[in-house]
Design an enzyme around this catalytic site. Structure first.
Site, short mmCIF file in Angstrom:
data_model
loop_
_atom_site.label_atom_id
_atom_site.label_comp_id
_atom_site.label_asym_id
_atom_site.label_seq_id
_atom_site.Cartn_x
_atom_site.Cartn_y
_atom_site.Cartn_z
N GLY A 80 0.81 -1.25 0.04
CA GLY A 80 0.14 -0.13 0.20
C GLY A 80 0.95 1.15 0.07
O GLY A 80 0.45 2.17 -0.18
N ARG A 81 2.01 1.31 0.45
CA ARG A 81 3.04 2.34 0.54
C ARG A 81 4.44 1.84 0.18
O ARG A 81 5.38 2.63 0.64
CB ARG A 81 2.89 2.81 1.76
N LYS A 100 9.99 2.58 0.04
CA LYS A 100 8.58 2.44 1.08
C LYS A 100 8.46 3.84 1.81
O LYS A 100 9.06 4.90 1.86
CB LYS A 100 9.21 1.55 2.36
N ARG A 163 14.72 0.25 0.79
CA ARG A 163 14.77 -0.93 1.51
C ARG A 163 15.47 -2.10 0.61
O ARG A 163 14.96 -2.30 -0.52
CB ARG A 163 13.40 -1.31 2.12
N ARG A 170 6.22 -13.22 1.57
CA ARG A 170 6.06 -13.38 2.99
C ARG A 170 4.97 -14.50 3.08
O ARG A 170 4.34 -15.07 2.21
CB ARG A 170 5.17 -11.91 3.59
N ASP A 237 1.94 -11.04 7.43
CA ASP A 237 2.49 -10.35 6.43
C ASP A 237 3.81 -9.94 6.73
O ASP A 237 4.55 -9.41 5.75
CB ASP A 237 1.47 -9.28 5.81
N ASP A 247 10.10 -5.15 8.57
CA ASP A 247 8.97 -4.32 8.98
C ASP A 247 9.15 -3.67 10.32
O ASP A 247 8.62 -4.13 11.51
CB ASP A 247 7.48 -4.67 9.00
P1 AMP Z 1 2.64 -2.43 7.90
O1 AMP Z 1 1.92 -1.91 9.10
O2 AMP Z 1 3.75 -1.66 7.37
O3 AMP Z 1 3.10 -3.79 8.01
O4 AMP Z 1 1.40 -2.45 6.92
C1 AMP Z 1 0.30 -3.15 6.88
C2 AMP Z 1 -0.36 -2.81 5.66
O5 AMP Z 1 -0.94 -1.65 5.55
C3 AMP Z 1 0.27 -2.97 4.42
O6 AMP Z 1 -0.50 -3.52 3.34
C4 AMP Z 1 0.81 -1.63 3.94
O7 AMP Z 1 1.16 -1.53 2.52
C5 AMP Z 1 -0.63 -0.83 4.33
N1 AMP Z 1 -0.01 0.56 4.75
C6 AMP Z 1 0.61 0.98 5.91
N2 AMP Z 1 0.64 2.35 5.80
C7 AMP Z 1 0.10 2.84 4.69
C8 AMP Z 1 -0.14 4.11 3.99
N3 AMP Z 1 0.24 5.21 4.50
N4 AMP Z 1 -0.77 4.04 2.81
C9 AMP Z 1 -1.34 3.04 2.29
N5 AMP Z 1 -1.17 1.70 2.95
C10 AMP Z 1 -0.51 1.59 4.02
MG MG Z 2 4.09 -4.98 6.80
#
Ligand code: AMP
Ligand code: MG
Length: 463
Positions: A80-81, A100, A163, A170, A237, A247
């Site tokens: 997502g990011r 990222k 990164r 995963r 994930d 992460d």
């Molecule tokens: P994480 O907490 O980094 O493991 O992210 C969990 C999920 O949320 C993953 O699919 C990320 O891509 C998504 N995600 C986290 N932050 C954002 C953001 N600012 N915009 C879009 N997706 C996000």
């Molecule tokens: Mg993650």
């Protein structure tokens, strides 16, 4: 040399990724550049390529699909990011180069796809600390500011982390294939992952694949436990197939030893607390096993039995890795029945006496007196006697495995605050100390001191 991007991941069925090309960056600037890592990767002259690291260069990026159990609930996720620039091959090693925080992607759901400078600097510091501790981890090549604001609880400067990872496959990628696509996708993914990370396995040996991933994860989590690292979000994930830590959100190192410590503000139940990490590893591996069932046998019961047989060995594999590491920490070269007990007694003592985890092991390694530990120390010295080693000889080995410096919350947060104000000196100095945590330079001595903190430390995931 520069990056020699070639991407094998896109040979997977198209359901595993989406391409993105458009990106919006205002004024990008590299604020942290990991020279050491750049040298390892043979990409020294990429430093000038700011636009690339901010995600501003017009090229096709890949975003990966995955799902996962977050705090026990299954959800569709995906990058997502984050965006994959490509795979870089150096010295026969293939690594993902990923951005990222670079903006919205087809998997962003409601999010903005961006990240604040604080969390990206945090990941930069902690991943380098893990690498310094010889713990498998994704690495951080650069942090680049984007010149765009990011709206969280407060407005932050936007930043992108570059990164480097063995891959971004995963447990959640397998869950996506199995639960959201089909059996064919699982097979393609498993074959790809095996070729990339477990090349010595025979093609089609999916049981062997599962066992190999399980072993690496057991080893990894044992190493976390041995340095007092709390990951904080062990969602499926965030568990890699390669066995690297990934992460760095609400993670932290323990200072005073509390087995039930957790740091994440969103982990209200303490699901991911220190003492739970090995069990959660097992839970995640069970989810992974479920995804492989159709590859093992047409008869589901037969497949379950075969994977369960492997999974049942997880506590033992973990326990052995942990105990072997504890022996190293205590300077024991041979294995004896009473060793586990000896190690556990030390941990109980620490917990009862609010002792600092890292400093206790390090003080033992340096022959410093520890108030109140005399009884245990007598036992330990007796145990060394049985080996025929002197305490001094043992301590010499111990100083090579018990770090003096860890990424203590206090110093990490102070360095991040400076970084937010535009001064990178504190981050650079901390990272330099963390890259060699077993030998302390005079100028780094202060990083050892566990600062006394009024309130329990909390890390936030709002990243
Ligand atoms: P994480 O907490 O980094 O493991 O992210 C969990 C999920 O949320 C993953 O699919 C990320 O891509 C998504 N995600 C986290 N932050 C954002 C953001 N600012 N915009 C879009 N997706 C996000
Ligand atoms: Mg993650």
């Amino acid at each position: 040399m520069s990056f020699n991007f070639e991407t094998t991941y896109t040979a997977l069925p198209p359901t595993f990724f989406r391409e993105v090309s458009e990106n919006r960056v205002k004024e990008s600037q590299i604020i942290l550049w990991n020279k050491r890592l750049a040298e390892e990767l043979d990409v020294e002259d990429e430093y000038a390529n700011t636009a690339l690291f901010a995600g501003a260069q017009p090229r096709d990026y890949i975003t990966q699909a995955y799902a996962g159990h977050q705090f026990g609930n299954f959800t569709m996720l995906g990058d997502g990011r984050a965006m994959l620039i490509g795979e870089h091959v150096h010295q026969n090693k293939r690594v993902d180069v990923q951005l990222k925080g670079s903006g919205r992607t087809p998997y962003s759901r409601g999010g903005d796809g961006r990240a604040g400078i604080g969390p990206m600097v945090r990941e930069y510091i902690i991943s380098e600390a893990m690498n310094g501790l010889r713990i498998p981890t994704t690495r951080s090549l650069a942090v680049t500011t984007t010149g765009l604001p990011v709206y969280r609880e407060e407005v932050q400067q936007g930043a992108v982390l570059t990164r480097i990872a063995a891959s971004h496959l995963r447990v959640g990628t397998f869950q996506y294939a199995r639960h959201m696509v089909d059996e064919h996708a699982v097979r393609e993914l498993a074959d790809y992952a095996m070729a990339r990370h477990y090349a010595s396995l025979e093609k089609g040996d999916y049981i062997g694949f599962f066992r190999a991933v399980m072993r690496r994860q057991a080893q990894l989590i044992a190493q976390w436990q041995l340095v007092g690292f709390v990951h904080g979000v062990m969602n499926t994930d965030n568990m890699t197939i390669s066995g690297e830590t990934i992460d760095y959100g609400p993670c932290a190192f323990l200072d005073v030893f509390h087995a039930d410590q957790f740091f994440s503000s969103i982990d209200q139940q303490g699901r991911y607390r220190y003492s739970q990490q090995p069990a959660i590893g097992g839970w995640n591996l069970t989810r992974f096993a479920e995804t492989l069932l159709p590859l093992i046998d047409d008869n589901e019961e037969v497949a379950i039995a075969a994977l369960e047989e492997v999974l049942m060995t997880y506590p033992q594999v973990f326990g052995d890795a942990w105990l072997a590491g504890m022996r190293d920490k205590l300077g024991l070269a041979t294995a004896r029945m009473e060793d586990r007990n000896l190690a556990e007694q030390l941990l109980s003592w620490m917990e009862a006496n609010q002792a600092d985890f890292t400093e206790t092991f390090r003080a033992l390694s340096e022959g410093k007196a520890i108030t109140g530990l005399a009884e245990w120390q007598k036992q330990w010295e007796k145990r060394l006697e049985i080996e025929g080693t002197t305490v001094e000889a043992a301590q010499q080995c111990m100083r090579r495995v018990n770090p003096a410096i860890i990424a203590r919350n206090y110093y990490v947060e102070a360095a991040i605050q400076d970084a937010e104000a535009g001064n990178m000196d504190a981050v650079e100095m901390l990272v330099e100390a963390l890259q060699n945590p077993y030998e302390v330079k005079e100028t780094h001595q202060h990083f050892r001191t566990p600062p006394t903190m009024q309130n329990p430390y909390v890390t936030y995931c709002g990243t």
